[in-house]
Motif scaffolding. Structure first.
Motif, PDB file in Angstrom:
ATOM      1  N   VAL A 102      22.208  35.812 -14.769  1.00  0.00           N
ATOM      2  CA  VAL A 102      22.646  37.214 -14.870  1.00  0.00           C
ATOM      3  C   VAL A 102      23.847  37.296 -15.814  1.00  0.00           C
ATOM      4  O   VAL A 102      24.040  38.269 -16.532  1.00  0.00           O
ATOM      5  CB  VAL A 102      23.014  37.763 -13.476  1.00  0.00           C
ATOM      6  N   THR A 103      24.661  36.258 -15.771  1.00  0.00           N
ATOM      7  CA  THR A 103      25.818  36.169 -16.677  1.00  0.00           C
ATOM      8  C   THR A 103      25.755  34.779 -17.307  1.00  0.00           C
ATOM      9  O   THR A 103      24.917  33.968 -16.933  1.00  0.00           O
ATOM     10  CB  THR A 103      27.131  36.269 -15.896  1.00  0.00           C
ATOM     11  N   LEU A 104      26.662  34.519 -18.202  1.00  0.00           N
ATOM     12  CA  LEU A 104      26.799  33.161 -18.728  1.00  0.00           C
ATOM     13  C   LEU A 104      27.019  32.242 -17.520  1.00  0.00           C
ATOM     14  O   LEU A 104      27.908  32.490 -16.706  1.00  0.00           O
ATOM     15  CB  LEU A 104      28.008  33.097 -19.661  1.00  0.00           C
ATOM     16  N   THR A 105      26.158  31.229 -17.400  1.00  0.00           N
ATOM     17  CA  THR A 105      26.194  30.406 -16.185  1.00  0.00           C
ATOM     18  C   THR A 105      26.282  28.927 -16.547  1.00  0.00           C
ATOM     19  O   THR A 105      25.516  28.441 -17.388  1.00  0.00           O
ATOM     20  CB  THR A 105      24.930  30.661 -15.337  1.00  0.00           C
ATOM     21  N   ARG A 106      27.212  28.245 -15.905  1.00  0.00           N
ATOM     22  CA  ARG A 106      27.335  26.796 -16.104  1.00  0.00           C
ATOM     23  C   ARG A 106      26.889  26.090 -14.836  1.00  0.00           C
ATOM     24  O   ARG A 106      27.316  26.463 -13.737  1.00  0.00           O
ATOM     25  CB  ARG A 106      28.790  26.437 -16.416  1.00  0.00           C
ATOM     26  N   VAL A 107      26.022  25.121 -15.017  1.00  0.00           N
ATOM     27  CA  VAL A 107      25.484  24.405 -13.855  1.00  0.00           C
ATOM     28  C   VAL A 107      25.501  22.902 -14.122  1.00  0.00           C
ATOM     29  O   VAL A 107      25.589  22.474 -15.273  1.00  0.00           O
ATOM     30  CB  VAL A 107      24.017  24.811 -13.569  1.00  0.00           C
ATOM     31  N   ILE A 108      25.407  22.144 -13.042  1.00  0.00           N
ATOM     32  CA  ILE A 108      25.063  20.740 -13.174  1.00  0.00           C
ATOM     33  C   ILE A 108      23.670  20.658 -12.576  1.00  0.00           C
ATOM     34  O   ILE A 108      23.418  21.234 -11.503  1.00  0.00           O
ATOM     35  CB  ILE A 108      25.964  19.817 -12.328  1.00  0.00           C
TER      36      ILE A 108
END
Ligand SMILES: Cc1cc2nc3c(=O)[nH]c(=O)nc-3n(C[C@H](O)[C@H](O)[C@H](O)COP(=O)(O)OP(=O)(O)OC[C@H]3O[C@@H](n4cnc5c(N)ncnc54)[C@H](O)[C@@H]3O)c2cc1C
Ligand code: FES
Lengths: 155, 279
Positions: A102-108
């Motif tokens: 939905v927004t800029l998303t940072r994941v591992i």
């Protein structure tokens, strides 16, 4: 090697791994990848193989059901510190819904095949991981059941 | 409170509708113009009995700004005979008002603490005066959190105001709905999921909850799991009412009368009753 250490640090910062011993975390970091999704990107599609599972570092993702000829129906949004994608644990290992940033998303993300291999060899690690997953799943199930009560219906 | 009402709490005083706003498909706000010079003084959380002439009388919380007694504001959901009659009132038409009645949100006792508002559905209306009070006295409080849940984006009450409050740098506002289309940029999920990430001091917070009883129970459980003490939680209860002054027994809730001892209760006082089935 440097890369894995960096990933281990990122894993350590995520609430899911709070209190996990360093050795286990480092083993898991061997299957990890640091990823970024832009607003509107699809991370997963319903019915497609669930090859990774995800830990949100920052941002918001939506779990959506695809409706033919219409926009998706959003059933839940997840945020910093949340986890998604346990379809990798359950045959037939397919995504149950679409996942959209939905927004800029940072994941591992952790790679499922790599993970399964490690867990097969290391039962203690498997136990550790599953013991952390069960409360997350229970909480999400409880929330989903609350949603089913239509709790704002009457006041 | 006007002098007339003080003299006879059983006699409705006629008020004319000064303004009517359709908030949602089934929910509207009516603004009444008090005729007394000191306006209509009330405390956040109190309610009035509104009388639709010839139809009946219902308890409705006051949803306006307590610092502006020149406007008496109620937000009503049309659910049955009386609220339907109230919904049909046009500007200039009259209704009867008795009140204000009942206990208030402890906004003064909450000073020095974080304040957390958790509202569900129409439950935001009885909390709006408390929100206005905290915002008007913002420096007296710690972190200020407003959490709101509704069925769908079309059911979000006071959307513009929520956006305005969120726009302030000193207020944390989070809104969620049970389901939505892709055009909704906000959260989807239950209101209890907003609590954990609202980042308030669980040991120095006063929490005010209003919504359907099931929603309040889920919210209290989540707060308790996080370590918020029962004494710091306040809820607004609803039961059918008749006299609103503690005489008829209609609103009895265990040993309490909701009209007189409530509607706002410290949770610790009614915890046992909330767990009694069918009460
Ligand atoms: C202290 C207090 C404050 C309130 N504040 C507000 C407010 O700010 N805005 C608002 O819209 N409503 C509020 N209510 C609820 C409101 O009083 C009722 O919706 C109203 O009495 C319904 O009357 P009616 O004749 O329109 O419906 P009825 O014909 O009496 O009932 C229609 C339907 O609504 C249900 N119902 C009736 N009363 C209630 C209730 N109290 N809770 C749940 N279901 C009910 C009935 O079971 C029925 O299904 C408040 C109630 C209390 C006790
Ligand atoms: S309504 Fe009569 S006692 Fe409360």
């Amino acid at each position: 090697m440097v890369k894995v250490e960096g990933l281990d640090k990122l894993l350590a910062e995520h609430p899911f791994f709070k209190g996990m011993d360093e050795t286990s975390r480092k083993t898991l970091a061997g299957c990890a990848r640091n990823e970024r999704f832009n607003e509107g990107d699809y991370i997963a599609h319903e019915g497609k193989p669930a090859e990774r599972f995800y830990f949100v570092r920052s941002g918001t993702v939506a779990l959506e059901f695809h409706v033919q000829g219409q926009d998706g129906l959003v059933i839940e949004t997840l945020h910093d510190g949340d986890v998604f994608g346990w379809s990798w644990m359950v045959p037939p290992y397919e995504w149950a819904y679409d996942i959209r940033a939905v927004t800029l998303t940072r994941v591992i993300s952790l790679e499922a095949t790599c993970l399964r291999k490690k867990l097969k060899k290391d039962n203690a690690l498997g136990f550790e991981l599953y013991s952390r997953f069960v409360p997350v799943m229970a909480k999400r199930l409880y929330s989903a059941r609350q949603q089913l009560t239509d709790m704002y219906g009457k006041s | 409170m006007s002098t007339q009402i003080k003299l006879d709490p059983m006699t409705p005083v006629p008020f004319a509708v000064a303004k009517r706003v359709q908030e949602l498909a089934d929910t509207f706000t009516i603004e009444l113009a008090p005729t007394s010079t000191d306006g209509f003084v009330f405390q956040p959380g109190q309610f009035n009995m509104l009388y639709a002439f010839g139809v009946g009388e219902v308890p409705i919380s006051i949803s306006g700004d307590p610092s502006d007694p020149s406007k008496l504001v109620h937000t009503v959901r049309n659910v049955g005979a009386v609220t339907d009659a109230l919904s049909k009132l046009k500007k200039g038409e009259q209704l009867g008002v008795r009140g204000p009645f009942g206990s208030a949100w402890p906004v003064v006792e909450a000073e020095g603490n974080d304040v957390v508002i958790v509202a569900g559905g129409i439950g935001l209306a009885p909390l709006r005066p408390a929100i206005e009070h905290v915002l008007a006295n913002r420096s007296k409080y710690g972190r200020f959190v407003v959490l709101y849940g509704a069925r769908s984006p079309a059911d979000v009450l006071y959307m513009k105001q929520l956006q305005m409050w969120r726009g302030r740098l000193d207020t944390y506002v989070d809104v969620t709905v049970d389901h939505a289309g892709r055009d909704w940029a906000g959260n989807v999920g239950v209101v209890t999921r907003l609590i954990g990430r609202a980042n308030f001091d669980v040991h120095h917070a006063k929490v005010f909850i209003c919504g359907p009883e099931l929603m309040m129970r889920f919210t209290i459980k989540e707060l308790s799991d996080l370590g918020v003490a029962k004494d710091d939680i306040y809820v607004s209860m609803e039961r059918n009412m008749k006299c609103a002054i503690g005489h008829c027994g209609h609103c009895q809730f265990g040993g309490h009368f909701i009209c007189k001892d409530g509607p706002v209760f410290p949770y610790a006082r009614i915890e046992n009753l909330m767990q009694v089935r069918g009460l």
